[in-house]
Design an enzyme around this catalytic site. Structure first.
Site, PDB file in Angstrom:
ATOM      1  CD  GLU A 126      29.884  30.403  12.726  1.00 25.17           C
ATOM      2  OE1 GLU A 126      29.894  31.341  13.196  1.00 25.17           O
ATOM      3  OE2 GLU A 126      30.522  30.041  11.535  1.00 25.17           O
ATOM      4  CG  ASP A 147      32.435  38.785  17.262  1.00 22.35           C
ATOM      5  OD1 ASP A 147      32.673  38.650  16.111  1.00 22.35           O
ATOM      6  OD2 ASP A 147      32.300  38.336  18.163  1.00 22.35           O
ATOM      7  CE1 TYR A 191      35.910  31.278  10.820  1.00 21.84           C
ATOM      8  CE2 TYR A 191      33.948  30.384  11.871  1.00 21.84           C
ATOM      9  CZ  TYR A 191      34.693  31.338  11.114  1.00 21.84           C
ATOM     10  OH  TYR A 191      34.136  32.632  11.163  1.00 21.84           O
TER      11      TYR A 191
END
Lengths: 272, 398
Positions: A49, A60, A174
């Protein structure tokens, strides 16, 4: 066949789990990223990735935020990342997926972004702030280029929505292991197992788990529950820890990836 | 009737829900709660009670005679949101969203703040209802708005300085989103402007629309007709939409949003509608400041409350359709605006509000004495005293 699909087919046939390392492209430079990706591929990472830095990464935590700031300060551009992918493709067939927030994609134009990504040699896209409801244009453009479209499911996602997301997914689903942002954690979230059980009831597509997995022991435990293990922040932290000794940066990161991979490979046989 | 977002939370091409998957169910829950309670007479009665008894509404619509004379054009009316409790329009939204959060069973409130006005309003509402409160504020704003930081702490809120990125409002917003992603089950994100993912822009617009509803009624009582023009400053857009939205269908009423041109449109500024392009930021498709690859370009304004590189999706739609006009005034012009209002009316406006005032001399030339203009006086200027003092030091010292 798309390289991501091909890899998961082989892993399933062999009864193995995928190990997926994440690198923040351009941290600390694109040439370092190229070396890191090739090192991870050589060690045996199944998919890689590659994060495209965005100025405002709301999904994040601090590790990837700092990596993003370093990459942008180093002048990393989308164009530069595509060129890096091309160079990687000269010597490696490792499946590569690009992870980016939606604005860099929208800015370039969804169709053009997908064309250029494919031409450079990328195999899929992950856009964490693009909900499946608004993804029509991206899905169409990505399919035209045979790019995998990897969507996220979270512990807060209801079952009927998991099914809808799984339907739009190509490559692997995911699963976000926790309600939170990216970042290494001390323990696996208790939210993970119930989420995976719910996901299994909705889809047979490969499911890989990311967010919070930070060491080989955690990677091994997650490998017992899912088709693959994604490690991001902990790898980014290893890169960060070696910024002042660049001659050891690639070696140390390679070693950490090897340990994680070994842990993931220690789990074999069909998923329970 | 105000404009309504479509079923997918969009005003034309603008808006949407561009957020991480973890938050989508929370936004859907919020949307359902808003739909249910906004039309609930009990909720409305409670909201109106606090607006009247606690905020001090209705706010005055004040005829600014000396300002009108000084400008030599239309009659200027000021909608006095600066007289609200806590000194700005922000409290209208904070009280309304707290009432919503309580009905949703949330115990913890988080918010972002730029100048600190929304942070103070949120901390105030949390104190009033005994709720846990954490405010994210860019480290640079923590320094330049020390008084508001103290006020928030005095009110019992935890103020968390944000040191990432540009250390201003956009980064405080990023951090509030990250907190919400992490604590979504227990926490209510009380956003301060008509920005972000659907349904936030609609919720904030609905709660701030009290400004325009009152102003519309007040001007009809006073003048027997609708105004010719509405003027408000625009950062995220909540005070502008609050005034504009109830006039949306009054096609003869012109609307002007005044953005922050900072050092000038050719240099560093915060004018996303005047000089930005369309992209996706903080959950919505809208106009924003961006550079190569869609990286967000840091905004600049002397006013911390306008120092934001995006704008709400509904105002983006107003711009696209031409329903409102958007202009921008510089830091220096805003300082002129502060002095103009202070000296003609004895009212010191917030630096944000001063942008709207600063555009009046230009606008006044377009109307004769029979014209009527309403300006949203969105906040008072005490909080900016030291910044204005520093900027004007030489001039006033002589």
């Amino acid at each position: 066949m798309n390289r991501v699909d091909a890899r998961f087919e082989k892993l399933r046939a062999d009864g193995e789990r995928a190990f997926i390392p994440y690198f923040a492209a351009g941290d600390p430079s694109l040439s370092a990223t190229e070396e890191l990706v090739l090192a991870a591929a050589e060690v045996g990472a199944d998919v890689i990735e590659l994060g495209i830095p965005f100025s405002d990464p709301i999904a994040d935590g601090p590790s990837i935020q700092r990596a993003t700031e370093r990459a942008l300060r180093a002048g990393t551009t989308v164009e530069g990342i595509f060129r890096t992918v091309e160079r990687i493709r000269e010597s490696s067939d490792v499946p590569l997926v690009l992870m980016t927030y939606f604005n860099p994609v929208a800015y370039r134009g969804v169709e053009r972004f997908c064309q250029e990504a494919r031409q450079a040699g990328a195999d899929g896209l992950i856009v964490p702030d693009l909900p499946v409801e608004d993804a029509e244009e991206l899905l169409e453009a990505a399919r035209a280029q045979e790019l995998a479209t990897i969507f996220l499911v979270a512990p807060t996602t209801p079952n009927e929505r998991i099914r809808r997301i799984a339907d739009a997914t190509r490559g692997f689903l995911y699963a976000v292991s926790l309600t939170g942002v990216t970042g290494a954690r001390d323990a696996i979230s208790p939210d993970l197992q119930p989420l995976l059980e719910r996901v299994r009831r909705q889809t047979n597509k490969p499911v890989c788990v990311g967010f919070g997995i930070s060491n080989p022991e955690q990677a091994r435990r997650v490998a017992q529950l899912a088709d693959g293990v994604i490690v991001g922040s902990a790898i980014v932290n290893t890169v960060e820890a070696h910024l002042s000794e660049p001659q050891r940066l690639v070696g140390a990161t390679r070693e950490f990836i090897r340990e994680l991979l070994t842990a993931v490979r220690s789990v074999r046989g069909p998923l329970r | 009737m105000p404009l309504r977002a479509d079923a997918r939370g969009r005003f034309g091409e603008f808006g949407g829900q561009y957020v991480p998957e973890v938050l989508i169910p929370a936004l859907q829950e919020l949307e359902a709660a808003h739909r249910r309670y906004w039309n609930d007479p009990e909720f409305q009665a409670e909201y109106e009670f606090y607006l009247r008894e606690y905020v001090g509404r209705p706010s005055l619509l004040y005829f600014a005679q000396r300002l009108t004379e000084a400008l030599g054009g239309p009659k200027i009316y000021l909608k006095r949101e600066d007289l609200n409790h806590t000194g700005a329009h922000k409290i209208n939204n904070a009280i309304g969203q707290i009432l919503l959060a309580r009905r949703m069973g949330k115990k913890r409130i988080i918010a972002e703040t730029g100048a600190g006005q929304h942070g103070v309003a949120t901390a105030t509402a949390c104190a009033l209802f005994g709720m846990e409160c954490e405010i994210y504020m860019g480290a640079e704003d923590v320094e330049r708005q020390a008084l508001n930081v103290f006020r928030m702490r005095l009110l019992g809120a935890k103020v968390t300085p944000v040191t990432s990125g540009t250390r201003t409002l956009k980064d405080a917003t990023n951090e509030a989103f990250r907190d919400w992603v992490t604590n979504v089950r227990t926490t209510y994100y009380l956003i301060g402007s008509a920005v972000g993912a659907h349904p936030f822009p609609t919720i904030v617009r609905d709660l701030q629309s009290v400004i325009g509803r009152e102003a519309r009624r007040q001007i009809l009582e006073r003048e027997g007709r609708l105004p010719d023009c509405l003027v408000a400053c625009v950062g995220g857009g909540s005070n502008a939409l609050g005034l504009f939205a109830p006039f949306y269908e009054d096609r003869q009423v012109r609307m002007i949003g005044v953005e922050a041109a900072g050092e000038g449109i050719e240099r560093r500024h915060a004018a996303s509608l005047t000089a930005g392009t369309v992209g996706v930021f903080h959950g919505a498709r809208t106009f924003l400041l961006q550079e190569q690859d869609g990286q967000i370009r840091p905004a600049h304004s002397i006013s911390a409350g306008l120092d934001y590189p995006g704008v709400g999706p509904e105002l983006a739609y107003y711009r696209r359709t031409g329903r409102a006009e958007f202009v921008a005034v510089t830091d220096a012009e805003a300082l002129e605006g502060v002095q103009l209002l202070a000296r003609t009316e004895g009212i010191i406006p917030a630096l944000e509000t001063a942008h709207a005032i600063a555009y009046l001399p230009k606008l006044a030339q377009e109307y004769g004495p029979e014209g009527i203009v309403i300006v949203n006086l969105s906040g008072r200027g005490d909080k900016d005293a030291s910044i204005v003092a520093r900027a004007l030091e030489e001039k006033l010292g002589s």
